[in-house]
Design a protein around this motif. Sequence first.
Motif, mmCIF file in Angstrom:
data_model
loop_
_atom_site.group_PDB
_atom_site.id
_atom_site.type_symbol
_atom_site.label_atom_id
_atom_site.label_comp_id
_atom_site.label_asym_id
_atom_site.label_seq_id
_atom_site.Cartn_x
_atom_site.Cartn_y
_atom_site.Cartn_z
ATOM 1 N N TYR A 58 8.387 -3.945 4.215
ATOM 2 C CA TYR A 58 8.259 -5.407 4.192
ATOM 3 C C TYR A 58 6.951 -5.823 3.679
ATOM 4 N N MET A 59 5.984 -5.214 4.287
ATOM 5 C CA MET A 59 4.762 -5.587 4.051
ATOM 6 C C MET A 59 4.249 -5.144 2.438
ATOM 7 N N MET A 60 4.743 -3.936 2.096
ATOM 8 C CA MET A 60 4.256 -3.410 0.970
ATOM 9 C C MET A 60 5.110 -4.138 -0.384
ATOM 10 N N SER A 61 6.295 -4.895 0.018
ATOM 11 C CA SER A 61 6.863 -5.473 -0.853
ATOM 12 C C SER A 61 6.575 -6.877 -0.937
ATOM 13 N N SER A 62 5.950 -7.888 0.123
ATOM 14 C CA SER A 62 5.776 -8.928 0.519
ATOM 15 C C SER A 62 4.532 -9.377 0.240
ATOM 16 N N GLY A 63 3.555 -8.364 0.637
ATOM 17 C CA GLY A 63 2.168 -8.579 0.785
ATOM 18 C C GLY A 63 1.742 -9.372 2.043
ATOM 19 N N ASP A 64 2.843 -9.679 2.997
ATOM 20 C CA ASP A 64 2.498 -10.399 4.109
ATOM 21 C C ASP A 64 2.079 -9.004 5.178
ATOM 22 N N THR A 65 0.920 -9.163 5.371
ATOM 23 C CA THR A 65 0.187 -8.090 6.463
ATOM 24 C C THR A 65 0.186 -8.388 7.683
ATOM 25 N N SER A 66 0.626 -9.591 8.101
ATOM 26 C CA SER A 66 0.662 -10.265 9.641
ATOM 27 C C SER A 66 1.254 -9.241 10.854
ATOM 28 N N VAL A 67 2.270 -8.597 10.331
ATOM 29 C CA VAL A 67 2.755 -7.748 11.398
ATOM 30 C C VAL A 67 1.848 -6.618 11.588
ATOM 31 N N TRP A 68 1.366 -6.097 10.681
ATOM 32 C CA TRP A 68 0.454 -4.928 11.075
ATOM 33 C C TRP A 68 -0.923 -5.504 11.598
ATOM 34 N N GLU A 69 -1.579 -6.629 11.131
ATOM 35 C CA GLU A 69 -2.735 -7.343 11.699
ATOM 36 C C GLU A 69 -2.613 -7.637 13.209
ATOM 37 N N ASP A 70 -1.363 -7.868 13.741
ATOM 38 C CA ASP A 70 -1.078 -8.296 15.000
ATOM 39 C C ASP A 70 -0.621 -6.943 15.778
ATOM 40 N N SER A 71 -0.436 -5.876 15.102
ATOM 41 C CA SER A 71 -0.194 -4.558 15.949
ATOM 42 C C SER A 71 -1.147 -3.442 15.862
ATOM 43 N N VAL A 72 -2.414 -3.695 15.142
ATOM 44 C CA VAL A 72 -3.479 -2.574 14.976
ATOM 45 C C VAL A 72 -4.865 -3.087 15.390
ATOM 46 N N ASP A 73 -5.594 -2.311 15.961
ATOM 47 C CA ASP A 73 -7.079 -2.499 16.336
ATOM 48 C C ASP A 73 -7.800 -2.856 15.133
ATOM 49 N N PRO A 74 -8.729 -4.014 14.906
ATOM 50 C CA PRO A 74 -9.616 -4.051 13.743
ATOM 51 C C PRO A 74 -10.393 -3.076 13.406
ATOM 52 N N LYS A 75 -10.683 -2.149 14.514
ATOM 53 C CA LYS A 75 -11.630 -0.937 14.190
ATOM 54 C C LYS A 75 -10.856 0.242 13.652
ATOM 55 N N CYS A 76 -9.646 0.288 13.574
ATOM 56 C CA CYS A 76 -8.583 1.469 13.085
ATOM 57 C C CYS A 76 -8.915 1.378 11.648
ATOM 58 N N GLN A 77 -9.564 2.536 11.341
ATOM 59 C CA GLN A 77 -10.188 2.696 9.789
ATOM 60 C C GLN A 77 -8.661 3.057 8.876
ATOM 61 N N VAL A 78 -7.780 3.897 9.354
ATOM 62 C CA VAL A 78 -6.727 4.324 8.680
ATOM 63 C C VAL A 78 -5.800 3.034 8.640
ATOM 64 N N CYS A 79 -5.630 2.159 9.750
ATOM 65 C CA CYS A 79 -4.852 1.041 9.639
ATOM 66 C C CYS A 79 -5.572 0.087 8.520
ATOM 67 N N GLY A 80 -6.758 -0.148 8.670
ATOM 68 C CA GLY A 80 -7.390 -0.849 7.570
ATOM 69 C C GLY A 80 -7.176 -0.512 6.327
ATOM 70 N N ARG A 81 -6.862 0.870 5.874
ATOM 71 C CA ARG A 81 -6.654 1.176 4.581
ATOM 72 C C ARG A 81 -5.347 0.812 4.203
ATOM 73 N N PHE A 82 -4.534 0.882 5.113
ATOM 74 C CA PHE A 82 -3.037 0.531 4.915
ATOM 75 C C PHE A 82 -3.109 -1.030 4.581
ATOM 76 N N LEU A 83 -3.798 -1.748 5.201
ATOM 77 C CA LEU A 83 -3.625 -3.242 5.194
ATOM 78 C C LEU A 83 -4.339 -3.663 3.684
ATOM 79 N N ASP A 84 -5.541 -3.149 3.536
ATOM 80 C CA ASP A 84 -6.319 -3.254 2.206
ATOM 81 C C ASP A 84 -5.519 -3.032 1.068
ATOM 82 N N ASN A 85 -4.526 -1.766 0.960
ATOM 83 C CA ASN A 85 -3.643 -1.413 0.093
ATOM 84 C C ASN A 85 -2.603 -2.335 -0.110
ATOM 85 N N ALA A 86 -2.191 -2.909 0.941
ATOM 86 C CA ALA A 86 -1.177 -4.096 0.615
ATOM 87 C C ALA A 86 -1.681 -5.348 0.248
ATOM 88 N N GLN A 87 -2.985 -5.734 0.434
ATOM 89 C CA GLN A 87 -3.451 -6.786 -0.184
ATOM 90 C C GLN A 87 -3.861 -6.596 -1.484
#
Length: 189
Positions: A58-87
Motif C-alpha cells: 500500500y505504501m509503495m503504490s500510494s506514497g502514503d507513509t503514515s502507517v509506517w510513520e505511526d509504527s516505527v521509531d524515528p531513530k530506526c535507520q532501516v525504517c527511515g530508508r524504507f520511508l525515504d524510498n517511498a517518498q
Amino acid sequence: QPQSPQALENPQNRPTAVPGEQPPRPDLPRPDEPAGLPQQSAEGAQATLTYLLDSYDYMMSSGDTSVWEDSVDPKCQVCGRFLDNAQVLEEQGGYLVGGAFEVHSTTFSGKGEPPATGTVVAEFTQEESILVDDPHLQANRLGSVTGQLIATVAWDGERWRVTDMSIAPPEGEAPSDGGGASDAGGAAG
C-alpha cells in the motif's frame, strides 16, 4: 562535450518507456489497524510488525507513509530508508505493482512484565513485483523473496514501535540490513 538531458536523467541507460504503457498503479485500500495493535503485550508487538509488512505494498503504490510513520521509531535507520524510498518514488511519479508480504508466522521474546522492549521474528514471503520507479523508463521486475525478518521493538507508552529490523541470512551467510525487502525502494534512489 555536454551530455544530453536524457543521459543525465538516465545514468544506467535503461530503455525508455511510454508512461501510458506502464502497468497501471494499483489502487489499494489503506489496511485497517488490527485490534491488538495498542496492547503492551506479545500479541501487540507481533501485530505491529505484521501490520507494517501488510501495509508495505500500500505504501509503495500510494506514497502514503503514515502507517509506517505511526509504527516505527524515528531513530530506526532501516525504517527511515524504507520511508525515504517511498517518498522519493512518489515524488518521481513512480509506484510498485505487487510486492505484497504474506506473514506466515511471528514469534516474540521480550523483557519486562508487561514487556517494554523485545524482538519479533516474522516468517514471510514477498510476492514478485514490478517497480515503476520512473514512468518514462522501463520498469524493473523483482522476484519473490521468502525469509525471516527480525525486528527489535519498544513500547512508547501508547504503542509498539520498530526500532530496527534486518533480514535473517540463509544458513551460513552474513546478516543483511534489510536490502532484500528494500530492493524495490532502493531502486528508486
